[in-house]
Design a protein around this motif. Structure first.
Motif, PDB file in Angstrom:
ATOM      1  N   ILE A  36     -88.128  50.728  25.227  1.00  0.00           N
ATOM      2  CA  ILE A  36     -87.326  49.603  25.728  1.00  0.00           C
ATOM      3  C   ILE A  36     -86.737  48.820  24.557  1.00  0.00           C
ATOM      4  CG2 ILE A  36     -87.351  47.479  27.082  1.00  0.00           C
ATOM      5  CD1 ILE A  36     -87.621  50.112  28.702  1.00  0.00           C
ATOM      6  N   GLN A  37     -87.523  48.648  23.506  1.00  0.00           N
ATOM      7  CA  GLN A  37     -87.015  47.954  22.320  1.00  0.00           C
ATOM      8  C   GLN A  37     -85.832  48.701  21.709  1.00  0.00           C
ATOM      9  OE1 GLN A  37     -90.522  47.627  19.856  1.00  0.00           O
ATOM     10  NE2 GLN A  37     -91.192  45.692  20.802  1.00  0.00           N
ATOM     11  N   GLN A  38     -85.937  50.042  21.625  1.00  0.00           N
ATOM     12  CA  GLN A  38     -84.836  50.850  21.086  1.00  0.00           C
ATOM     13  C   GLN A  38     -83.585  50.692  21.955  1.00  0.00           C
ATOM     14  OE1 GLN A  38     -86.596  54.756  21.035  1.00  0.00           O
ATOM     15  NE2 GLN A  38     -87.410  54.539  18.952  1.00  0.00           N
ATOM     16  N   LEU A  39     -83.767  50.714  23.252  1.00  0.00           N
ATOM     17  CA  LEU A  39     -82.635  50.588  24.171  1.00  0.00           C
ATOM     18  C   LEU A  39     -81.983  49.211  24.039  1.00  0.00           C
ATOM     19  CD1 LEU A  39     -81.239  52.318  26.303  1.00  0.00           C
ATOM     20  CD2 LEU A  39     -82.838  51.425  28.013  1.00  0.00           C
ATOM     21  N   GLU A  40     -82.795  48.178  23.932  1.00  0.00           N
ATOM     22  CA  GLU A  40     -82.261  46.820  23.782  1.00  0.00           C
ATOM     23  C   GLU A  40     -81.504  46.673  22.454  1.00  0.00           C
ATOM     24  OE1 GLU A  40     -85.208  44.030  26.476  1.00  0.00           O
ATOM     25  OE2 GLU A  40     -85.868  44.558  24.436  1.00  0.00           O
ATOM     26  N   GLN A  41     -82.010  47.304  21.401  1.00  0.00           N
ATOM     27  CA  GLN A  41     -81.333  47.247  20.105  1.00  0.00           C
ATOM     28  C   GLN A  41     -79.985  47.968  20.166  1.00  0.00           C
ATOM     29  OE1 GLN A  41     -84.177  48.907  17.350  1.00  0.00           O
ATOM     30  NE2 GLN A  41     -85.548  47.135  17.473  1.00  0.00           N
ATOM     31  N   GLU A  42     -79.950  49.118  20.866  1.00  0.00           N
ATOM     32  CA  GLU A  42     -78.702  49.866  20.990  1.00  0.00           C
ATOM     33  C   GLU A  42     -77.659  49.086  21.791  1.00  0.00           C
ATOM     34  OE1 GLU A  42     -80.302  54.493  20.883  1.00  0.00           O
ATOM     35  OE2 GLU A  42     -80.314  53.388  22.762  1.00  0.00           O
ATOM     36  N   LEU A  43     -78.105  48.380  22.816  1.00  0.00           N
ATOM     37  CA  LEU A  43     -77.186  47.630  23.671  1.00  0.00           C
ATOM     38  C   LEU A  43     -76.893  46.241  23.129  1.00  0.00           C
ATOM     39  CD1 LEU A  43     -78.713  48.657  27.121  1.00  0.00           C
ATOM     40  CD2 LEU A  43     -76.492  49.376  26.226  1.00  0.00           C
ATOM     41  N   ARG A  50     -89.579  38.346  29.875  1.00  0.00           N
ATOM     42  CA  ARG A  50     -91.035  38.485  29.930  1.00  0.00           C
ATOM     43  C   ARG A  50     -91.630  37.188  30.454  1.00  0.00           C
ATOM     44  NH1 ARG A  50     -87.826  42.112  26.952  1.00  0.00           N
ATOM     45  NH2 ARG A  50     -89.102  43.854  26.183  1.00  0.00           N
ATOM     46  N   ILE A  51     -92.254  37.254  31.645  1.00  0.00           N
ATOM     47  CA  ILE A  51     -92.881  36.085  32.264  1.00  0.00           C
ATOM     48  C   ILE A  51     -94.334  36.440  32.553  1.00  0.00           C
ATOM     49  CG2 ILE A  51     -92.819  34.441  34.179  1.00  0.00           C
ATOM     50  CD1 ILE A  51     -89.852  35.077  34.480  1.00  0.00           C
ATOM     51  N   GLY A  52     -95.243  36.000  31.675  1.00  0.00           N
ATOM     52  CA  GLY A  52     -96.647  36.376  31.821  1.00  0.00           C
ATOM     53  C   GLY A  52     -96.796  37.876  31.710  1.00  0.00           C
ATOM     54  N   LYS A  53     -97.483  38.476  32.691  1.00  0.00           N
ATOM     55  CA  LYS A  53     -97.678  39.925  32.689  1.00  0.00           C
ATOM     56  C   LYS A  53     -96.519  40.663  33.361  1.00  0.00           C
ATOM     57  CE  LYS A  53    -102.742  39.796  32.633  1.00  0.00           C
ATOM     58  NZ  LYS A  53    -103.986  40.229  33.305  1.00  0.00           N
ATOM     59  N   ARG A  54     -95.609  39.912  33.963  1.00  0.00           N
ATOM     60  CA  ARG A  54     -94.481  40.538  34.651  1.00  0.00           C
ATOM     61  C   ARG A  54     -93.270  40.596  33.731  1.00  0.00           C
ATOM     62  NH1 ARG A  54     -93.083  37.693  40.062  1.00  0.00           N
ATOM     63  NH2 ARG A  54     -91.816  39.571  40.326  1.00  0.00           N
ATOM     64  N   VAL A  55     -92.493  41.633  33.903  1.00  0.00           N
ATOM     65  CA  VAL A  55     -91.222  41.744  33.193  1.00  0.00           C
ATOM     66  C   VAL A  55     -90.126  41.865  34.248  1.00  0.00           C
ATOM     67  CG1 VAL A  55     -92.016  42.657  30.996  1.00  0.00           C
ATOM     68  CG2 VAL A  55     -91.729  44.212  32.898  1.00  0.00           C
ATOM     69  N   LEU A  56     -89.227  40.912  34.263  1.00  0.00           N
ATOM     70  CA  LEU A  56     -88.163  40.870  35.255  1.00  0.00           C
ATOM     71  C   LEU A  56     -86.832  41.185  34.600  1.00  0.00           C
ATOM     72  CD1 LEU A  56     -89.210  37.574  37.090  1.00  0.00           C
ATOM     73  CD2 LEU A  56     -89.847  39.925  37.661  1.00  0.00           C
ATOM     74  N   LEU A  57     -85.982  41.897  35.320  1.00  0.00           N
ATOM     75  CA  LEU A  57     -84.672  42.228  34.795  1.00  0.00           C
ATOM     76  C   LEU A  57     -83.887  40.967  34.461  1.00  0.00           C
ATOM     77  CD1 LEU A  57     -83.544  45.145  37.137  1.00  0.00           C
ATOM     78  CD2 LEU A  57     -83.908  45.299  34.668  1.00  0.00           C
ATOM     79  N   SER A  58     -83.303  40.955  33.282  1.00  0.00           N
ATOM     80  CA  SER A  58     -82.393  39.865  32.926  1.00  0.00           C
ATOM     81  C   SER A  58     -81.053  40.111  33.618  1.00  0.00           C
ATOM     82  CB  SER A  58     -82.189  39.832  31.411  1.00  0.00           C
ATOM     83  OG  SER A  58     -81.523  41.018  30.982  1.00  0.00           O
ATOM     84  N   GLU A  59     -80.123  39.190  33.463  1.00  0.00           N
ATOM     85  CA  GLU A  59     -78.802  39.375  34.071  1.00  0.00           C
ATOM     86  C   GLU A  59     -78.145  40.645  33.532  1.00  0.00           C
ATOM     87  OE1 GLU A  59     -74.486  37.063  34.410  1.00  0.00           O
ATOM     88  OE2 GLU A  59     -76.219  36.055  33.521  1.00  0.00           O
ATOM     89  N   LYS A  60     -78.228  40.858  32.213  1.00  0.00           N
ATOM     90  CA  LYS A  60     -77.671  42.073  31.612  1.00  0.00           C
ATOM     91  C   LYS A  60     -78.441  43.305  32.052  1.00  0.00           C
ATOM     92  CE  LYS A  60     -74.422  40.146  29.111  1.00  0.00           C
ATOM     93  NZ  LYS A  60     -72.977  40.420  29.360  1.00  0.00           N
ATOM     94  N   GLY A  61     -79.769  43.149  32.238  1.00  0.00           N
ATOM     95  CA  GLY A  61     -80.588  44.267  32.697  1.00  0.00           C
ATOM     96  C   GLY A  61     -80.195  44.722  34.090  1.00  0.00           C
TER      97      GLY A  61
END
Length: 301
Positions: A36-43, A50-61
Motif C-alpha cells: 500500500i505504501q508503494q502504491l501511495e508513493q506511485e500515485l 488510518r482511524i485506530g485499527k480501521r483503515v477507511l478509504l480517503s477521497e482519492k482512495g
C-alpha cells in the motif's frame, strides 16, 4: 504499478483492515503495508485514512478503487481471451440470501461444478440491500435474489423467474389448505415473521397497512430453519417462498393456505454489473440456472 499491489489495495478497502486482507491473500501484514505504501508513493496521494485499527478509504482512495477494479478485471479478461484452455477457471463470487442458500442453491451449485470443476466458488450470504451494495462496489460478480423486478441503471438482469410466496402452516393447523381466509382471522394466530429488511416481509407489511390489519401476536425470526421448525410444531403460521419449503410440503408436514387480498409476488433474479466483463464462469452459472429452472421444474418453485 504492480497488479499485486492493486489487488491488495482492493482487499484492504473491502475489509477496512490490513490484518484481515493479509490473512485472505496469504501475505504477512508487513507485506500488505509495504504494498500500500508503494502504491501511495506511485500515485502521490494517501489512499486510506488510518482511524485506530480501521483503515477507511480517503477521497482519492474511493476514486482510485473504481480504476483498480477495472484493472484487475481487464487482467482476468486478457488471460481468459488468450488462454487455450476453454474450461472456465478462476473465482466466481456469488452473493445470495439465506432462503436461496438453504434450499435449492446447493443442488444448483452441484450441477454447476460438474460443468466447471476448476472454478473456485466464493459464496456470500447477506441481506438484499447489502448484496446490491457489494455488487456495485465490485466485491461480487453475481447476486442471486428473490425480489420485486425493478430497473437498476448500473445492473443487468440476466435471469428472472416468478416465484410464489404463499402462507404456510402445519398440515394439522385449522387454516391448512383453506382458501381466501379473511385477514382479520390472522389476528388470532402467532405470525412468524422474517426480519424487517426482508423483501417479502416488506410486501406483507405494505399489504397489512392497505387492509388496515394489525397483528399483535408475532415473532420476528431471521432464520429459516427456526421458522420451519416452529411451523411443524404448530407454534405459528408464516409466509415463505415456496422453493424454501418444498421438501417439507412434499412430505405433507406443512400445508399452504391463501389470505384474501394478501397475494405476495416475487421473482428469482440474477444480476451482474453492466460494466463488468462477463467471464465464462459467470456465463456458465447463468446457463446452469436456466437449465435448473426449466419449464418442467418451474411449477415446483
Amino acid at each position: 504499478m504492480e497488479l499485486r499491489n492493486i489487488k491488495s489495495f482492493i482487499k484492504v478497502a473491502e475489509f477496512e483492515n490490513f490484518s484481515k486482507a493479509a490473512e485472505v491473500l496469504g501475505y504477512a501484514q508487513s507485506t500488505i503495508t509495504l504494498q500500500i505504501q508503494q502504491l501511495e508513493q506511485e500515485l502521490g496521494v494517501n489512499l486510506f485514512d488510518r482511524i485506530g485499527k480501521r483503515v477507511l478509504l480517503s477521497e482519492k482512495g474511493r476514486a482510485f478503487l473504481s480504476y483498480a477494479n477495472d484493472m484487475v478485471q481487464l487482467e482476468a479478461e486478457a488471460i481468459e481471451t488468450v488462454s487455450e484452455n476453454t474450461t472456465p477457471t478462476g473465482t466466481l463470487r456469488i452473493g445470495t440470501i439465506e432462503s436461496i442458500a438453504s434450499s435449492f442453491l446447493p443442488l444448483l451449485l452441484e450441477e454447476y461444478l460438474k460443468k466447471c470443476p476448476q472454478v473456485h466458488l466464493d459464496i456470500v450470504i447477506g441481506v438484499t440491500l447489502e448484496l446490491y451494495d457489494q455488487l456495485e462496489k465490485g466485491n461480487l460478480d453475481i447476486i442471486f435474489l428473490a425480489d420485486r423486478p425493478a430497473y437498476h441503471p448500473t445492473l443487468k438482469t440476466v435471469f428472472s423467474r416468478p416465484v410464489a410466496v404463499p402462507f404456510i402452516a402445519s398440515a394439522e393447523h385449522p387454516l391448512a389448505n383453506q382458501k381466501n381466509v379473511p385477514p382479520e382471522r390472522l389476528t388470532e394466530e402467532t405470525i412468524l415473521l422474517t426480519e424487517k429488511n426482508n423483501n417479502y416481509r416488506q410486501i406483507f407489511d405494505e399489504l397489512a397497512i392497505q387492509h388496515g390489519a394489525s397483528f399483535h401476536h408475532t415473532q420476528e425470526i431471521s432464520s429459516f430453519a427456526i421458522i420451519l421448525h416452529f411451523l411443524q410444531k404448530k407454534m405459528g403460521i408464516s409466509f415463505l417462498p415456496k422453493y424454501a419449503t418444498l421438501p417439507i410440503l412434499q412430505e405433507k408436514n406443512l400445508a399452504l393456505f391463501t389470505v384474501a387480498g394478501f397475494e405476495i409476488k416475487m421473482d428469482l433474479l440474477i444480476f451482474y454489473h453492466r460494466q463488468k466483463w462477463v467471464t465464462p464462469a459467470m456465463k456458465y452459472f447463468t446457463e446452469t440456472a436456466e437449465e435448473f429452472f426449466s419449464p418442467s421444474a418451474e411449477s415446483e418453485t
